[in-house]
Design a protein around this motif. Structure first.
Motif, short mmCIF file in Angstrom:
data_model
loop_
_atom_site.label_atom_id
_atom_site.label_comp_id
_atom_site.label_asym_id
_atom_site.label_seq_id
_atom_site.Cartn_x
_atom_site.Cartn_y
_atom_site.Cartn_z
N LYS A 163 0.83 -1.20 0.00
CA LYS A 163 0.00 0.00 0.00
C LYS A 163 0.87 1.26 0.00
N LEU A 164 1.89 1.20 0.90
CA LEU A 164 2.78 2.35 1.01
C LEU A 164 3.48 2.62 -0.31
N LEU A 165 3.94 1.51 -0.90
CA LEU A 165 4.66 1.62 -2.16
C LEU A 165 3.77 2.27 -3.22
N LYS A 166 2.53 1.79 -3.23
CA LYS A 166 1.58 2.30 -4.21
C LYS A 166 1.36 3.79 -3.98
N GLU A 167 1.18 4.09 -2.69
CA GLU A 167 0.96 5.50 -2.34
C GLU A 167 2.15 6.35 -2.77
N ALA A 168 3.34 5.79 -2.45
CA ALA A 168 4.55 6.54 -2.78
C ALA A 168 4.66 6.78 -4.29
N ARG A 169 4.29 5.69 -4.99
CA ARG A 169 4.38 5.80 -6.44
C ARG A 169 3.41 6.88 -6.95
N ALA A 170 2.21 6.80 -6.40
CA ALA A 170 1.19 7.78 -6.80
C ALA A 170 1.66 9.20 -6.49
N GLU A 171 2.27 9.30 -5.31
CA GLU A 171 2.74 10.62 -4.88
C GLU A 171 3.82 11.14 -5.82
N ARG A 172 4.71 10.17 -6.14
CA ARG A 172 5.80 10.56 -7.03
C ARG A 172 5.23 11.05 -8.37
N GLU A 173 4.24 10.26 -8.82
CA GLU A 173 3.61 10.60 -10.10
C GLU A 173 3.03 12.01 -10.05
N ALA A 174 2.31 12.21 -8.90
CA ALA A 174 1.66 13.51 -8.74
C ALA A 174 2.69 14.63 -8.72
N MET A 175 3.78 14.33 -7.96
CA MET A 175 4.83 15.34 -7.85
C MET A 175 5.44 15.66 -9.21
N LEU A 176 5.68 14.56 -9.93
CA LEU A 176 6.27 14.76 -11.25
C LEU A 176 5.37 15.61 -12.14
N LYS A 177 4.08 15.25 -12.04
CA LYS A 177 3.11 15.96 -12.87
C LYS A 177 3.11 17.45 -12.51
N GLU A 178 3.10 17.67 -11.22
CA GLU A 178 3.08 19.04 -10.72
C GLU A 178 4.31 19.81 -11.20
N ALA A 179 5.44 19.05 -11.05
CA ALA A 179 6.70 19.69 -11.46
C ALA A 179 6.66 20.06 -12.93
#
Lengths: 358, 63, 166
Positions: C69-85
């Motif tokens: 779950k954490l990994l998935k969350e982290a991945r999603a977060e990373r994705e979101a961050m990347l998108k934002e960036a």
């Protein structure tokens, strides 16, 4: 660790055998009419089944009354305690004189008699002489004591081996499955998980006692403790007493006032049930006694047949038969111990059974 | 004419033998039908056989 | 039955009862209780160990699930961050482009204004220079012509006449 234990056994054996040297006796010849071989064998079996006041390992010469063994103490209560050695009887050949009283052996029993040793018989061929209360350390008592000591050392040793590790060592390895079998397959199913712990000591002791003493009866030492009605009565009495004194209200209710039956039936059932409580241990007593006695009689009869046939076909045949029967008796020795324990557990279970709504 | 007690003993043995035989046979059938319950069946069989045996012995000694 | 009663030995009964009860009590104290307790402890221990293992297994599974779950969350977060960036980058780029444009425009305007004013200044300068040069030329011409008085006077009159024209 094992050595002291074997040493003890060796010591006991040495004591038993060493006694021969001191106890060899050459005494008065008996004047007995020598019957036919069959009668002799029959008499030998009868003699074998009886308890005796001295420890005879084997007879060297019946005619000369020459036996190998050692005497045991005789303890009588006859207007005061009288203790003397059984060697005074000379294997039943002579009258023992103690403090002016004369005692003689009559079929393994001590009777009070006069100086000549006259024994009077009634029409059923029972001796009518006065019988003093006999608390003698007989051959069977010696073996009960030996088995008690053996069991005590065996099981305290086993208990000690648990102190160091969770698994027992030596004898315990062999005995633990049996102990667990009694607990898991005899006590718990019959008595129930709630109460079984109270009865475990009795069940274990009675099982191992009967088993070991039955096995000893199969050795050439020629003891058969459980073929005495007194021994089985004592064991059955303990079962009865434990059942009676640990019984709960429900048990007594089912005996005196059977629930859910008409009043008339209650009155009929009460004496039957009450009688049943006595019949149960009685049957325990008779069963153990009769099985062991029957086993010994049959085994010795077949052994005796060897001497009757005295040819190359009959004797090996009876030997083979006796061998097979000995194996069966090994099973019976354990089976009777099991049955006694099992039924005791069943009776205890009925005594502590909780009330069920029928 | 008085019947000797040995005849009674024989009758008792026949009866007890038949009874124990029946129990043993039934137990065999039951084990064949449900081999997984053989332990329980054996226990029940032994108890029943022991009870009959007890009665048989009691009668034998009474005769 | 008679035989049984005949055979019954009270002494043996007494000893059996005494010895057996003695053995029972002794064994209960010194053997059965320790043995049964030890066995029970061992069984409890095994049961507990099994339960603990089961629990550990379950916990492990939970942990695994948590991790996933954490990994998935982290991945999603990373994705979101990347998108934002990426968005920020684009925004920054467009912003800077606009700014640059504006700046450029401004600079161009300033440059144009400067050029204009330079041009004016240059023109003015050229006018001055031309004026001066014409004055100098005129001087030289006048100096030559003014070598006699008549010519001087005529020139003055011409000049005056020119000024009037201005």
């Amino acid at each position: 660790m094992q050595k002291p234990f074997y040493f003890k056994i060796f010591l006991v054996a040495a004591l038993l055998l060493g006694g021969n040297i001191f106890a060899k006796e050459n005494n008065h010849p008996v004047e007995e009419s020598k019957g036919s071989l069959k009668a002799e064998i029959k008499e030998f079996i009868g003699h074998h089944l009886l308890d005796s006041h001295d420890f005879t390992l084997y007879t060297v010469d019946e005619e000369k009354n020459e036996h190998v063994g050692f005497p045991l103490p005789v303890i009588l209560w006859d207007n005061g305690l009288k203790v003397f050695s059984s060697s005074k009887f000379h294997h039943g050949a002579s009258v023992a004189e103690v403090d002016g009283n004369y005692y003689a052996l009559n079929h393994g029993k001590i009777v009070k008699t006069d100086a000549e040793g006259t024994i009077s018989y009634d029409e059923h061929h029972h001796a009518t002489n006065e019988k003093p209360l006999d608390f003698s350390i007989t051959k069977n008592v010696v073996f009960i004591l030996l088995v008690a000591i053996l069991m005590f050392f065996m099981f305290t040793k086993m208990a000690k081996s648990y102190k160091n590790s969770a698994l027992p060592k030596g004898m315990g390895r062999l005995l633990e499955p049996v102990v667990l079998y009694i607990r898991d397959d005899i006590a718990i199913p019959n008595i129930g998980k709630k109460h079984y712990k109270r009865y475990m000591s009795y069940l274990l002791t009675v099982f191992f006692f009967i088993w070991i003493i039955n096995l000893l009866g199969l050795t050439p030492l020629g003891v058969n403790v459980t073929n005495n009605i007194a021994v089985t009565l004592a064991l059955a009495l303990l079962t009865y007493l434990i059942t009676t004194f640990t019984a709960n209200k429900n048990y007594w209710k089912h005996i005196f006032w059977m629930p859910d039956v008409p009043v008339f039936m209650k009155l009929v059932l009460a004496p039957i049930e009450l009688l049943g409580t006595i019949i149960k241990p009685f049957s325990l007593m008779i069963r153990l006694y009769a099985n062991i006695t029957a086993g010994h009689v049959v085994l010795m009869s077949i052994l005796g047949m060897m001497f009757i046939f005295k040819n190359w076909i009959g004797s090996p045949l009876s030997f083979g038969l006796a061998f097979a029967l000995s194996l069966l008796e090994l099973l019976v020795a354990a089976l009777q111990a099991y049955i006694f324990t099992m039924l005791s557990a069943l009776y205890f279970g009925s005594a502590v059974e909780e009330h069920h709504d029928h | 004419m008085e019947i000797p007690t040995i005849v009674g003993a024989g009758l008792i043995v026949i009866g007890a033998g038949l009874g124990i035989g029946k129990i043993g046979g039934s137990a065999m059938d039951a084990i064949a039908r449900q081999p997984e319950a053989s332990g329980k069946i054996q226990t029940a069989m032994l108890i029943a056989a022991a009870l009959i045996e007890g009665i048989g012995f009691a009668a034998l000694f009474a005769s | 039955m008679d035989k049984l009663i005949e055979q019954f030995s009270f002494g043996l009964f007494f000893w059996q009862l005494l010895l057996f009860v003695g053995l029972l009590l002794l064994l209960r104290k010194f053997a059965w209780k320790p043995i049964l307790n030890a066995v029970e402890d061992r069984e409890d221990g095994i049961k507990n160990a099994l339960e603990a293992a089961e629990n550990a297994k379950r916990e492990m599974q939970n942990l695994q699930a948590d991790n996933d779950k954490l990994l998935k969350e982290a991945r999603a977060e990373r994705e979101a961050m990347l998108k934002e960036a990426r968005e920020i980058k684009e925004k920054m780029i467009s912003d800077s482009k606009e700014q640059a444009q504006a700046e450029g425009d401004k600079i161009i305007k300033q440059a144009q204004a400067a050029i204009e004013s330079e041009k004016k200044a240059a023109l003015a300068d050229i006018k001055n220079q031309v004026g001066n040069l014409s004055v100098e030329i005129a001087e030289k011409v006048i100096k030559e012509q003014l070598s006699d008085k008549d010519k001087q006077l005529k020139l003055v009159e011409n000049l005056l006449g020119d000024i009037k024209l201005n």
